[in-house]
Scaffold this motif. Structure first.
Motif, PDB file in Angstrom:
ATOM      1  N   ALA A 295       0.845  -1.187   0.000  1.00 36.39           N
ATOM      2  CA  ALA A 295       0.000   0.000   0.000  1.00 36.39           C
ATOM      3  C   ALA A 295       0.877   1.231   0.000  1.00 36.39           C
ATOM      4  O   ALA A 295       2.006   1.214   0.513  1.00 36.39           O
ATOM      5  CB  ALA A 295      -0.925   0.006   1.216  1.00 36.39           C
ATOM      6  N   THR A 296       0.380   2.305  -0.579  1.00 35.33           N
ATOM      7  CA  THR A 296       1.100   3.572  -0.593  1.00 35.33           C
ATOM      8  C   THR A 296       0.989   4.239   0.764  1.00 35.33           C
ATOM      9  O   THR A 296      -0.110   4.413   1.304  1.00 35.33           O
ATOM     10  CB  THR A 296       0.531   4.501  -1.681  1.00 35.33           C
ATOM     11  N   ASP A 297       2.144   4.576   1.318  1.00 38.42           N
ATOM     12  CA  ASP A 297       2.200   5.204   2.633  1.00 38.42           C
ATOM     13  C   ASP A 297       2.976   6.501   2.497  1.00 38.42           C
ATOM     14  O   ASP A 297       4.204   6.531   2.588  1.00 38.42           O
ATOM     15  CB  ASP A 297       2.876   4.260   3.634  1.00 38.42           C
ATOM     16  N   GLY A 298       2.254   7.589   2.236  1.00 39.83           N
ATOM     17  CA  GLY A 298       2.914   8.867   1.960  1.00 39.83           C
ATOM     18  C   GLY A 298       3.640   8.782   0.638  1.00 39.83           C
ATOM     19  O   GLY A 298       3.055   8.465  -0.398  1.00 39.83           O
ATOM     20  N   SER A 299       4.932   9.055   0.656  1.00 36.03           N
ATOM     21  CA  SER A 299       5.713   9.007  -0.578  1.00 36.03           C
ATOM     22  C   SER A 299       6.371   7.647  -0.788  1.00 36.03           C
ATOM     23  O   SER A 299       7.100   7.451  -1.762  1.00 36.03           O
ATOM     24  CB  SER A 299       6.799  10.090  -0.548  1.00 36.03           C
ATOM     25  N   SER A 300       6.135   6.689   0.113  1.00 32.06           N
ATOM     26  CA  SER A 300       6.745   5.370   0.006  1.00 32.06           C
ATOM     27  C   SER A 300       5.675   4.292  -0.144  1.00 32.06           C
ATOM     28  O   SER A 300       4.472   4.559  -0.044  1.00 32.06           O
ATOM     29  CB  SER A 300       7.604   5.067   1.243  1.00 32.06           C
ATOM     30  N   THR A 301       6.140   3.074  -0.364  1.00 30.18           N
ATOM     31  CA  THR A 301       5.259   1.922  -0.449  1.00 30.18           C
ATOM     32  C   THR A 301       5.617   0.961   0.674  1.00 30.18           C
ATOM     33  O   THR A 301       6.793   0.692   0.915  1.00 30.18           O
ATOM     34  CB  THR A 301       5.401   1.212  -1.800  1.00 30.18           C
TER      35      THR A 301
ATOM     36  N   GLY B 180      -7.134   3.394   1.693  1.00 31.63           N
ATOM     37  CA  GLY B 180      -7.270   4.552   0.822  1.00 31.63           C
ATOM     38  C   GLY B 180      -6.081   5.482   0.870  1.00 31.63           C
ATOM     39  O   GLY B 180      -6.235   6.696   0.730  1.00 31.63           O
ATOM     40  N   GLY B 181      -4.884   4.943   1.099  1.00 33.98           N
ATOM     41  CA  GLY B 181      -3.683   5.751   1.127  1.00 33.98           C
ATOM     42  C   GLY B 181      -3.403   6.439   2.445  1.00 33.98           C
ATOM     43  O   GLY B 181      -2.404   7.149   2.581  1.00 33.98           O
ATOM     44  N   ALA B 182      -4.258   6.216   3.444  1.00 38.81           N
ATOM     45  CA  ALA B 182      -4.074   6.859   4.747  1.00 38.81           C
ATOM     46  C   ALA B 182      -3.974   5.812   5.854  1.00 38.81           C
ATOM     47  O   ALA B 182      -4.663   4.786   5.821  1.00 38.81           O
ATOM     48  CB  ALA B 182      -5.227   7.811   5.045  1.00 38.81           C
ATOM     49  N   ARG B 183      -3.119   6.106   6.834  1.00 36.33           N
ATOM     50  CA  ARG B 183      -2.983   5.206   7.982  1.00 36.33           C
ATOM     51  C   ARG B 183      -4.120   5.430   8.974  1.00 36.33           C
ATOM     52  O   ARG B 183      -4.594   6.546   9.155  1.00 36.33           O
ATOM     53  CB  ARG B 183      -1.673   5.460   8.720  1.00 36.33           C
ATOM     54  N   GLN B 184      -4.510   4.348   9.650  1.00 41.49           N
ATOM     55  CA  GLN B 184      -5.402   4.481  10.780  1.00 41.49           C
ATOM     56  C   GLN B 184      -5.242   3.267  11.680  1.00 41.49           C
ATOM     57  O   GLN B 184      -4.811   2.204  11.231  1.00 41.49           O
ATOM     58  CB  GLN B 184      -6.852   4.654  10.351  1.00 41.49           C
ATOM     59  N   ASP B 185      -5.548   3.434  12.948  1.00 43.07           N
ATOM     60  CA  ASP B 185      -5.448   2.351  13.908  1.00 43.07           C
ATOM     61  C   ASP B 185      -6.816   1.755  14.172  1.00 43.07           C
ATOM     62  O   ASP B 185      -7.819   2.485  14.321  1.00 43.07           O
ATOM     63  CB  ASP B 185      -4.847   2.846  15.231  1.00 43.07           C
ATOM     64  N   VAL B 186      -6.849   0.429  14.242  1.00 40.82           N
ATOM     65  CA  VAL B 186      -8.092  -0.296  14.497  1.00 40.82           C
ATOM     66  C   VAL B 186      -7.859  -1.222  15.684  1.00 40.82           C
ATOM     67  O   VAL B 186      -6.951  -2.055  15.650  1.00 40.82           O
ATOM     68  CB  VAL B 186      -8.525  -1.125  13.266  1.00 40.82           C
ATOM     69  N   SER B 187      -8.654  -1.091  16.733  1.00 42.69           N
ATOM     70  CA  SER B 187      -8.544  -1.967  17.901  1.00 42.69           C
ATOM     71  C   SER B 187      -9.440  -3.177  17.720  1.00 42.69           C
ATOM     72  O   SER B 187     -10.637  -3.038  17.418  1.00 42.69           O
ATOM     73  CB  SER B 187      -8.934  -1.213  19.178  1.00 42.69           C
ATOM     74  N   VAL B 188      -8.868  -4.348  17.921  1.00 40.46           N
ATOM     75  CA  VAL B 188      -9.599  -5.599  17.731  1.00 40.46           C
ATOM     76  C   VAL B 188      -9.469  -6.440  18.988  1.00 40.46           C
ATOM     77  O   VAL B 188      -8.352  -6.691  19.469  1.00 40.46           O
ATOM     78  CB  VAL B 188      -9.052  -6.405  16.531  1.00 40.46           C
ATOM     79  N   THR B 189     -10.596  -6.887  19.531  1.00 35.40           N
ATOM     80  CA  THR B 189     -10.591  -7.822  20.656  1.00 35.40           C
ATOM     81  C   THR B 189     -10.739  -9.225  20.098  1.00 35.40           C
ATOM     82  O   THR B 189     -11.762  -9.569  19.501  1.00 35.40           O
ATOM     83  CB  THR B 189     -11.731  -7.509  21.639  1.00 35.40           C
TER      84      THR B 189
END
Length: 451
Positions: free
Chosen positions: A367-373, A433-442
């Protein structure tokens, strides 16, 4: 079908198609041979051994150990025509502290740092100036003396021959932690445990867990002086920490080797679908492993990996090997003790172990993460009524970290989830979608119907 004890020289190239798979099951073939270090030469084909980093160091050197000539054919009968002189002559990793010389006052000093200059004012005339190179260097002699009474040799009969491995005493009730592949397929009533002092006792299987390659056996009528090992904390390890491996390689009981922690959180996959020892291994093992340079050879499986204080930090389970070399090449893997303890507790209580469950199919992805992959584990499908669905994971998400620890592949995520306990909550870092996010999973209990 491969005959028992017959090495295989190659493995199947990795599958390139993005076929989905449950987090608890493989979808790709291994890329490099890896074998379990037990049973004096029996190799398990089909394992994924990651390419070691160029910065991975090796343990300190010490005089090599040469097995006595009386043992050149093995300490006990194993698979026919497997234990060969060439295998016994495989290089054993050795270790120790820095070389020292003795000064006139009896103190140790490094030859490279001993001063030949005139003595400082106030010192005895002609006395050599001493500088301690590393006052915190491990005392491996003391460590070995502490640990070896808690590590046992395991021998048993399996279909077609005999087998052997190692185990670790974990309590005073006679429970011994080892690898599942050490006791898998044992003929009933044939498991025997040999203590470091040579005493032998029969043992039975208390429980096995093929998915983590762990098992617990119980010594019948254990002696009152049976010594349990001290437990350490694998979560506190750092790359470069000194370690010692203790076990029963090639039938040579109470063998110790030293090295360092070469890497942590190394995803290692072992196992294949071939019939082995009369049983069908249908589920591969995913381990979020400790990588070490301490020598691990056939027979070391199930033995102890300890820190410099003699505390258990891992259960030795497998090594990387090349097609032309089935012995130690300085890349060994151990199951972290935090995971091993959790599984052992369940096996002692009920003979079975529960496992954490995410509820998705996975493939390797980027996945694209800013200017890197970034490489990671890409979610294929999210099953209904699962922890993943409840947390809001979506198809196409690329997981790149678990609780801040990087995830670089599908196998890496599977290994990390398997290392977690049921009911624990983990933070998945995903790119959507090209953006980071954190997801909490139990995490929930893996259903029996989850393959």
């Amino acid at each position: 079908m491969t005959q028992p004890g017959t090495p295989t020289g190659s493995t199947t190239p990795p599958t390139t198609s993005p076929a989905p798979a449950e987090t608890d099951h493989p979808i790709s073939e291994p890329t490099a041979p890896l074998w379990f270090g037990d049973r004096s030469g029996q190799r398990y084909p089909g394992a994924t051994a990651p390419t070691p980093p160029s910065w991975a160091g090796s343990g300190p050197a010490a005089p090599p150990t040469t097995p006595p000539s009386s043992q050149s054919s093995g300490a006990r009968r194993v698979w026919p025509a497997v234990l060969t002189a060439s295998l016994l002559s495989a290089a054993l990793a050795s270790g120790g502290t820095y070389a020292t010389v003795r000064a006139a006052d009896g103190n140790a000093t490094s030859p490279s740092t001993a001063s030949s200059a005139a003595s400082p004012a106030g010192s005895s005339a002609g006395a050599q100036q001493i500088r301690q190179v590393n006052p915190n260097a491990p005392d491996w002699t003391a460590t070995a003396a502490t640990v070896t009474p808690s590590v046992v040799a395991i021998s048993l009969q399996v279909q077609g021959g005999s087998a052997q491995g190692s185990g670790v005493v974990i309590d005073s009730s006679g429970h011994i932690l080892t690898n599942n592949h050490v006791v898998d397929g044992a003929v009933e009533g044939t498991i025997e445990v040999t203590l470091a002092d040579g005493r032998k006792y029969p043992a039975t299987v208390a429980g096995t867990d093929p998915s983590t390659d762990l098992a617990v056996i119980t010594v019948k009528n254990p002696p009152s002086d049976m010594k349990a090992i001290a437990m350490g904390d694998s979560d506190a390890l750092k790359v470069g920490d000194p370690v010692m491996a203790v076990g029963n390689p090639l039938g040579l009981a109470s063998t110790v080797t030293t090295g360092i922690v070469s890497a942590l959180n190394r995803p290692v996959t072992t196992g294949d679908s071939q019939a082995q020892y009369g049983q069908q291994q249908t589920e591969p093992v995913y381990t979020n492993a400790i990588q070490t340079s301490a020598a691990i050879n056939p027979g070391n499986s199930g033995g102890a990996l300890v820190d410099a204080n003699g505390k258990l930090i891992g259960i030795n389970s497998s090594i990387a090997s090349t097609g032309s070399n089935s012995g130690n090449i300085g890349i060994g893997f151990a199951i972290p003790v935090v995971e091993a303890q959790a599984i052992a507790t369940q096996l002692i209580a009920s003979g079975k172990a529960q496992h954490a469950y995410l509820g998705v199919t996975l493939r390797d992805g980027e996945a694209t993460d800013g200017s890197s992959t970034r490489a990671g584990a890409q979610v294929g499908e999210v099953s209904p009524n699962t922890p993943a669905q409840a947390a809001g994971l979506r198809a196409g998400d690329v997981v790149i970290a678990v609780d801040g620890t990087p995830v670089e592949s599908r196998d890496s995520l599977i290994a990390k989830i398997r290392a977690e306990q049921v009911g624990s909550t983990v933070k998945l870092t995903v790119i959507r979608g090209g953006a980071r996010q954190d997801v909490s999973v139990t995490l929930a209990v893996r259903p029996a119907t989850a393959g």
